[in-house]
Design a protein around this motif. Sequence first.
Motif, PDB file in Angstrom:
ATOM      1  N   MET A   1      44.269   5.427  -1.786  1.00 39.38           N
ATOM      2  CA  MET A   1      42.913   4.973  -2.016  1.00 39.38           C
ATOM      3  C   MET A   1      42.100   6.141  -2.577  1.00 39.38           C
ATOM      4  N   LEU A   2      41.416   5.892  -3.656  1.00 43.13           N
ATOM      5  CA  LEU A   2      40.556   6.901  -4.276  1.00 43.13           C
ATOM      6  C   LEU A   2      39.186   6.840  -3.595  1.00 43.13           C
ATOM      7  N   ARG A   3      38.792   7.951  -2.973  1.00 42.93           N
ATOM      8  CA  ARG A   3      37.539   7.965  -2.221  1.00 42.93           C
ATOM      9  C   ARG A   3      36.396   8.659  -2.944  1.00 42.93           C
ATOM     10  N   SER A   4      36.710   9.590  -3.849  1.00 39.69           N
ATOM     11  CA  SER A   4      35.656  10.284  -4.590  1.00 39.69           C
ATOM     12  C   SER A   4      36.256  11.029  -5.769  1.00 39.69           C
ATOM     13  N   LEU A   5      35.362  11.491  -6.650  1.00 35.67           N
ATOM     14  CA  LEU A   5      35.734  12.317  -7.793  1.00 35.67           C
ATOM     15  C   LEU A   5      35.106  13.690  -7.616  1.00 35.67           C
ATOM     16  N   PHE A   6      35.804  14.724  -8.102  1.00 39.73           N
ATOM     17  CA  PHE A   6      35.284  16.079  -8.035  1.00 39.73           C
ATOM     18  C   PHE A   6      35.386  16.735  -9.404  1.00 39.73           C
ATOM     19  N   GLU A   7      34.325  17.416  -9.795  1.00 41.76           N
ATOM     20  CA  GLU A   7      34.354  18.321 -10.953  1.00 41.76           C
ATOM     21  C   GLU A   7      34.319  19.709 -10.332  1.00 41.76           C
ATOM     22  N   TYR A   8      35.410  20.477 -10.488  1.00 40.02           N
ATOM     23  CA  TYR A   8      35.550  21.774  -9.839  1.00 40.02           C
ATOM     24  C   TYR A   8      35.426  22.890 -10.865  1.00 40.02           C
ATOM     25  N   LYS A   9      34.602  23.871 -10.541  1.00 42.81           N
ATOM     26  CA  LYS A   9      34.439  25.073 -11.371  1.00 42.81           C
ATOM     27  C   LYS A   9      34.617  26.284 -10.457  1.00 42.81           C
ATOM     28  N   ARG A  10      35.058  27.393 -11.021  1.00 44.33           N
ATOM     29  CA  ARG A  10      35.199  28.624 -10.241  1.00 44.33           C
ATOM     30  C   ARG A  10      34.634  29.791 -11.036  1.00 44.33           C
ATOM     31  N   TYR A  11      33.741  30.556 -10.393  1.00 49.89           N
ATOM     32  CA  TYR A  11      33.127  31.717 -11.010  1.00 49.89           C
ATOM     33  C   TYR A  11      33.242  32.907 -10.071  1.00 49.89           C
ATOM     34  N   GLU A  12      33.487  34.079 -10.607  1.00 46.28           N
ATOM     35  CA  GLU A  12      33.560  35.279  -9.762  1.00 46.28           C
ATOM     36  C   GLU A  12      32.177  35.756  -9.339  1.00 46.28           C
ATOM     37  N   LYS A  13      31.153  35.405 -10.098  1.00 43.13           N
ATOM     38  CA  LYS A  13      29.785  35.787  -9.758  1.00 43.13           C
ATOM     39  C   LYS A  13      29.074  34.603  -9.121  1.00 43.13           C
ATOM     40  N   THR A  14      27.944  34.891  -8.495  1.00 42.68           N
ATOM     41  CA  THR A  14      27.091  33.850  -7.935  1.00 42.68           C
ATOM     42  C   THR A  14      25.905  33.663  -8.867  1.00 42.68           C
ATOM     43  N   TYR A  15      25.646  32.432  -9.255  1.00 43.34           N
ATOM     44  CA  TYR A  15      24.578  32.137 -10.204  1.00 43.34           C
ATOM     45  C   TYR A  15      23.479  31.323  -9.544  1.00 43.34           C
ATOM     46  N   SER A  16      22.249  31.462 -10.064  1.00 38.78           N
ATOM     47  CA  SER A  16      21.127  30.682  -9.544  1.00 38.78           C
ATOM     48  C   SER A  16      21.033  29.319 -10.224  1.00 38.78           C
ATOM     49  N   GLN A  17      21.756  29.156 -11.328  1.00 35.20           N
ATOM     50  CA  GLN A  17      21.792  27.877 -12.036  1.00 35.20           C
ATOM     51  C   GLN A  17      23.228  27.634 -12.503  1.00 35.20           C
ATOM     52  N   ILE A  18      23.685  26.411 -12.320  1.00 33.04           N
ATOM     53  CA  ILE A  18      25.033  26.024 -12.745  1.00 33.04           C
ATOM     54  C   ILE A  18      24.896  25.132 -13.972  1.00 33.04           C
ATOM     55  N   LEU A  19      25.658  25.452 -15.009  1.00 37.48           N
ATOM     56  CA  LEU A  19      25.648  24.658 -16.236  1.00 37.48           C
ATOM     57  C   LEU A  19      27.015  24.017 -16.418  1.00 37.48           C
ATOM     58  N   VAL A  20      27.016  22.705 -16.603  1.00 36.08           N
ATOM     59  CA  VAL A  20      28.243  21.941 -16.821  1.00 36.08           C
ATOM     60  C   VAL A  20      28.150  21.322 -18.205  1.00 36.08           C
ATOM     61  N   PRO A  21      29.211  21.408 -19.004  1.00 35.99           N
ATOM     62  CA  PRO A  21      29.163  20.747 -20.313  1.00 35.99           C
ATOM     63  C   PRO A  21      28.666  19.308 -20.162  1.00 35.99           C
ATOM     64  N   TYR A  22      27.716  18.947 -20.997  1.00 40.20           N
ATOM     65  CA  TYR A  22      27.030  17.669 -20.862  1.00 40.20           C
ATOM     66  C   TYR A  22      27.989  16.486 -20.911  1.00 40.20           C
ATOM     67  N   ASN A  23      29.010  16.569 -21.770  1.00 46.15           N
ATOM     68  CA  ASN A  23      29.938  15.447 -21.857  1.00 46.15           C
ATOM     69  C   ASN A  23      30.708  15.270 -20.544  1.00 46.15           C
ATOM     70  N   GLN A  24      31.017  16.350 -19.822  1.00 50.83           N
ATOM     71  CA  GLN A  24      31.690  16.242 -18.525  1.00 50.83           C
ATOM     72  C   GLN A  24      30.778  15.562 -17.503  1.00 50.83           C
ATOM     73  N   TYR A  25      29.509  15.922 -17.526  1.00 49.42           N
ATOM     74  CA  TYR A  25      28.520  15.314 -16.630  1.00 49.42           C
ATOM     75  C   TYR A  25      28.447  13.808 -16.858  1.00 49.42           C
ATOM     76  N   VAL A  26      28.342  13.385 -18.106  1.00 50.87           N
ATOM     77  CA  VAL A  26      28.223  11.965 -18.432  1.00 50.87           C
ATOM     78  C   VAL A  26      29.493  11.212 -18.041  1.00 50.87           C
ATOM     79  N   VAL A  27      30.657  11.771 -18.342  1.00 50.06           N
ATOM     80  CA  VAL A  27      31.921  11.109 -18.016  1.00 50.06           C
ATOM     81  C   VAL A  27      32.073  10.944 -16.505  1.00 50.06           C
ATOM     82  N   MET A  28      31.753  11.983 -15.733  1.00 55.49           N
ATOM     83  CA  MET A  28      31.859  11.876 -14.273  1.00 55.49           C
ATOM     84  C   MET A  28      30.957  10.774 -13.732  1.00 55.49           C
TER      85      MET A  28
END
Length: 116
Positions: A1-28
């Motif tokens: 059973m599929l319970r949720s979807l995840f878009e996973y990113k990994r960064y070595e630094k900590t950022y105050s703003q996260i940017l996700v390619p817009y097409n990935q956002y829309v598809v999710m």
Amino acid sequence: MLRSLFEYKRYEKTYSQILVPYNQYVVMKKWAARLEIPAYLVVEQGRGKGPGSGEGSSFWVVEFNPAERPVDRPGVEMKGSKGLFAPWSAEEGAVLSAEDFTEFCQWIARGRVGDL
């Protein structure tokens, strides 16, 4: 059973703003709406080497808002990159330790009761 979807990113630094390619956002958002399940953006930040490494990683988790339209989150450009990116601020979502993130994933696997 599929319970949720995840878009996973990994960064070595900590950022105050996260940017996700817009097409990935829309598809999710579209997939989550069609499957009628929640979708999450998960960003691992810090120098850790994954869950349980004990080296300082934290997990920033935000649930995609199913009522939000793409026009409600205007795309921004990132210097040196092509295309638009969907921005999220650090105040959105929750920052979890590796242990809390593991518990969160177990919560999802059990059928998620309550909010993040």
